[in-house]
Write a protein that holds these residues in place. Sequence first.
Motif, mmCIF file in Angstrom:
data_model
loop_
_atom_site.group_PDB
_atom_site.id
_atom_site.type_symbol
_atom_site.label_atom_id
_atom_site.label_comp_id
_atom_site.label_asym_id
_atom_site.label_seq_id
_atom_site.Cartn_x
_atom_site.Cartn_y
_atom_site.Cartn_z
ATOM 1 N N THR A 180 43.637 -73.270 -110.803
ATOM 2 C CA THR A 180 44.570 -73.431 -111.919
ATOM 3 C C THR A 180 44.072 -74.491 -112.891
ATOM 4 O O THR A 180 44.155 -74.318 -114.119
ATOM 5 N N THR A 181 43.538 -75.580 -112.359
ATOM 6 C CA THR A 181 43.014 -76.653 -113.206
ATOM 7 C C THR A 181 41.847 -76.159 -114.054
ATOM 8 O O THR A 181 41.741 -76.497 -115.243
ATOM 9 N N SER A 182 40.989 -75.342 -113.480
ATOM 10 C CA SER A 182 39.831 -74.843 -114.230
ATOM 11 C C SER A 182 40.243 -73.956 -115.400
ATOM 12 O O SER A 182 39.546 -73.880 -116.413
ATOM 13 N N SER A 194 54.762 -73.337 -117.663
ATOM 14 C CA SER A 194 55.944 -72.526 -117.365
ATOM 15 C C SER A 194 55.651 -71.475 -116.298
ATOM 16 O O SER A 194 56.527 -71.099 -115.522
ATOM 17 N N LEU A 195 54.415 -70.986 -116.262
ATOM 18 C CA LEU A 195 54.041 -69.970 -115.273
ATOM 19 C C LEU A 195 53.792 -70.565 -113.896
ATOM 20 O O LEU A 195 54.300 -70.063 -112.889
ATOM 21 N N TRP A 196 52.982 -71.628 -113.850
ATOM 22 C CA TRP A 196 52.529 -72.146 -112.551
ATOM 23 C C TRP A 196 52.814 -73.622 -112.311
ATOM 24 O O TRP A 196 52.764 -74.098 -111.186
ATOM 25 N N GLY A 197 53.071 -74.358 -113.376
ATOM 26 C CA GLY A 197 53.193 -75.803 -113.250
ATOM 27 C C GLY A 197 51.928 -76.459 -113.760
ATOM 28 O O GLY A 197 50.860 -75.833 -113.790
ATOM 29 N N SER A 198 52.011 -77.699 -114.170
ATOM 30 C CA SER A 198 50.817 -78.394 -114.658
ATOM 31 C C SER A 198 49.908 -78.751 -113.485
ATOM 32 O O SER A 198 50.370 -78.859 -112.340
ATOM 33 N N PRO A 199 48.621 -78.961 -113.739
ATOM 34 C CA PRO A 199 47.716 -79.369 -112.656
ATOM 35 C C PRO A 199 48.199 -80.620 -111.921
ATOM 36 O O PRO A 199 48.078 -80.710 -110.696
ATOM 37 N N SER A 200 48.773 -81.571 -112.663
ATOM 38 C CA SER A 200 49.259 -82.800 -112.026
ATOM 39 C C SER A 200 50.418 -82.508 -111.078
ATOM 40 O O SER A 200 50.482 -83.059 -109.972
ATOM 41 N N LYS A 209 46.458 -86.377 -97.216
ATOM 42 C CA LYS A 209 45.122 -86.180 -96.645
ATOM 43 C C LYS A 209 44.213 -85.435 -97.617
ATOM 44 O O LYS A 209 43.062 -85.841 -97.837
ATOM 45 N N LEU A 210 44.722 -84.360 -98.208
ATOM 46 C CA LEU A 210 43.910 -83.598 -99.154
ATOM 47 C C LEU A 210 43.678 -84.384 -100.443
ATOM 48 O O LEU A 210 42.583 -84.361 -101.004
ATOM 49 N N GLN A 211 44.707 -85.083 -100.913
ATOM 50 C CA GLN A 211 44.564 -85.855 -102.149
ATOM 51 C C GLN A 211 43.493 -86.930 -102.017
ATOM 52 O O GLN A 211 42.748 -87.202 -102.959
ATOM 53 N N ASN A 212 43.425 -87.542 -100.841
ATOM 54 C CA ASN A 212 42.492 -88.658 -100.637
ATOM 55 C C ASN A 212 41.130 -88.234 -100.096
ATOM 56 O O ASN A 212 40.261 -89.073 -99.870
ATOM 57 N N SER A 213 40.965 -86.923 -99.872
ATOM 58 C CA SER A 213 39.660 -86.433 -99.421
ATOM 59 C C SER A 213 38.653 -86.511 -100.557
ATOM 60 O O SER A 213 39.025 -86.681 -101.731
ATOM 61 N N LYS A 214 37.394 -86.372 -100.230
ATOM 62 C CA LYS A 214 36.346 -86.420 -101.249
ATOM 63 C C LYS A 214 36.570 -85.353 -102.310
ATOM 64 O O LYS A 214 36.485 -85.626 -103.514
ATOM 65 N N GLN A 215 36.895 -84.132 -101.873
ATOM 66 C CA GLN A 215 37.112 -83.059 -102.831
ATOM 67 C C GLN A 215 38.410 -83.274 -103.616
ATOM 68 O O GLN A 215 38.508 -82.909 -104.791
ATOM 69 N N GLY A 216 39.399 -83.905 -102.958
ATOM 70 C CA GLY A 216 40.654 -84.204 -103.641
ATOM 71 C C GLY A 216 40.463 -85.226 -104.752
ATOM 72 O O GLY A 216 41.041 -85.096 -105.840
ATOM 73 N N ILE A 217 39.670 -86.240 -104.492
ATOM 74 C CA ILE A 217 39.395 -87.278 -105.496
ATOM 75 C C ILE A 217 38.657 -86.681 -106.685
ATOM 76 O O ILE A 217 38.957 -86.993 -107.852
ATOM 77 N N ILE A 223 41.540 -83.213 -113.202
ATOM 78 C CA ILE A 223 42.900 -83.092 -113.726
ATOM 79 C C ILE A 223 43.173 -84.164 -114.784
ATOM 80 O O ILE A 223 43.754 -83.881 -115.837
ATOM 81 N N ASP A 224 42.757 -85.385 -114.523
ATOM 82 C CA ASP A 224 42.955 -86.480 -115.485
ATOM 83 C C ASP A 224 42.219 -86.200 -116.779
ATOM 84 O O ASP A 224 42.713 -86.500 -117.875
ATOM 85 N N ALA A 225 41.029 -85.601 -116.675
ATOM 86 C CA ALA A 225 40.251 -85.275 -117.875
ATOM 87 C C ALA A 225 40.960 -84.189 -118.678
ATOM 88 O O ALA A 225 41.012 -84.244 -119.913
ATOM 89 N N LYS A 226 41.533 -83.201 -117.986
ATOM 90 C CA LYS A 226 42.261 -82.117 -118.655
ATOM 91 C C LYS A 226 43.510 -82.662 -119.368
ATOM 92 O O LYS A 226 43.892 -82.180 -120.433
ATOM 93 N N ALA A 227 44.144 -83.686 -118.768
ATOM 94 C CA ALA A 227 45.366 -84.244 -119.334
ATOM 95 C C ALA A 227 45.111 -84.913 -120.673
ATOM 96 O O ALA A 227 46.036 -85.081 -121.491
ATOM 97 N N LYS A 228 43.882 -85.303 -120.939
ATOM 98 C CA LYS A 228 43.542 -85.992 -122.190
ATOM 99 C C LYS A 228 43.238 -85.025 -123.333
ATOM 100 O O LYS A 228 43.062 -85.426 -124.465
ATOM 101 N N LEU A 229 43.141 -83.715 -123.011
ATOM 102 C CA LEU A 229 42.809 -82.737 -124.042
ATOM 103 C C LEU A 229 43.960 -82.540 -125.036
ATOM 104 O O LEU A 229 45.121 -82.659 -124.687
#
Length: 229
Positions: A180-182, A194-200, A209-217, A223-229
């Motif tokens: 979704t983020t991509s 409205s369809l899926w929710g924001s990436p955040s 656990k997933l948020q703090n994993s290497k892939q989560g970070i 996501i933070d980069a997308k939020a600045k667009l």
Amino acid sequence: MKKYLFILLVFIASSASAQITKFTIKGVIANTDSIKYAYLTTLSQQVPISDEKIFMVTPVVDGKFEFNGTFDLEGKDYQYASVFVEERGNISKEEALSKFRNLIWVTGRRRNARLLVLENLTLSIDEYGKTKVSKIIEGGILTKQDDEYKMAVREGGRQLISFIKKYPNSPISYYGVKETTSLFDAAHRDKFTSLWGSPSELFNELSTKLQNSKQGIELKKSIDAKAKL
């Protein structure tokens, strides 16, 4: 002695990095008209899920078939594959690959094929043209979650948020947020939200656990980069 020690260390290192998953995929077919053989393959034309390592065929006997094997995930959390049924038993890997590349066979659309995750599961297939919608009657934890994920995406209405709340620690949820983020961009921000929710919003429903994993970070940075667009 040093040479053998070096080889042993290389072997240990490679074994540690390998992530082998075992799978047993069974099928029970009610109506075997036009079905004589079952195939299992990781081939597809979709780059994120495609892999040429597995192409197996087995005869259908008394309305049943079974595939057993192992697969090196090579760092991935899971691997997609598909089971398809045919009257022919001589379809080659080369023929199948050609049909995928030329979009004669399209992953997720073929009525005689079932997209799944390589794991332990049993399918109940009514007949040839209903293989795509065959039900899982045993096992298939990730495949069931993937089915639910795709349904949530199709339905919209922010159902994806509910899915991730239900499975916060699932790799299916993680890749759902990543996908979704991509796709998210400033021009379609309101529609996507409205369809899926924001990436955040989606990311915040993942387990700690997933948020703090290497892939989560890494995903959070995207996501933070997308939020600045």
